[in-house]
Scaffold this active site. Sequence first.
Site, short mmCIF file in Angstrom:
data_model
loop_
_atom_site.label_atom_id
_atom_site.label_comp_id
_atom_site.label_asym_id
_atom_site.label_seq_id
_atom_site.Cartn_x
_atom_site.Cartn_y
_atom_site.Cartn_z
N CYS A 21 -6.60 30.44 -82.44
CA CYS A 21 -7.76 31.25 -82.80
C CYS A 21 -7.34 32.55 -83.49
CB CYS A 21 -8.62 31.48 -81.56
SG CYS A 21 -10.31 31.98 -81.91
N HIS A 22 -7.64 33.71 -82.90
CA HIS A 22 -7.30 35.00 -83.48
C HIS A 22 -5.89 35.46 -83.11
CE1 HIS A 22 -11.67 35.14 -83.99
NE2 HIS A 22 -11.48 36.13 -84.86
#
Length: 180
Positions: free
Chosen positions: A106-107
């Site tokens: 994800c991030h």
Amino acid sequence: MRIAFLTAPEGVEQVELTDPWQAAVDAGHEPVLVSTAPGEVQAFNHLDKADTFRVDEVVGEASAESFGGLVLPGGVANPDFLRTDDKAVAFVREFFERGRPVAAICHAPWTLIEADVVRGRVLTSWPSLETDLRNAGATWVDEQVKICDHGSNKLVTSRKPDDLKAFCETYLDVFTKEAA
């Protein structure tokens, strides 16, 4: 194998911590929660507070030498905090310097960017990080999971919670092979 899971004190996406953690346990590994402060970390289900988890080791006292690999869960706030913490960034960089495998979802690649370890690599992430990764010298791809073995270690990246099954299977396969 001991596997470090690095999170900030607050903001980790719960499912991106708990699913890879449970997969490690199920595969017979020892997951270790490493954070920038002792106590507990506060997980989130997107923007809503979820469960808390006990910190096993503090990043300033932990060393990549004692782990077979590193998992970086996402959430927006988690890697945004980690990339501003010098000890967390150094801890991540140490895995690359020691040739240990790293997995990020994800991030989480924001922390990899800050550690200056993405240049020349091919990886995926949450789509909003595409420009950041390209500006840091990486090639971004929109794939469920990506293995990059550029450099002395392997990097496994994934986009989002919907990709967790593939992410968990892939990171465990890579970590196990690298340990052998």
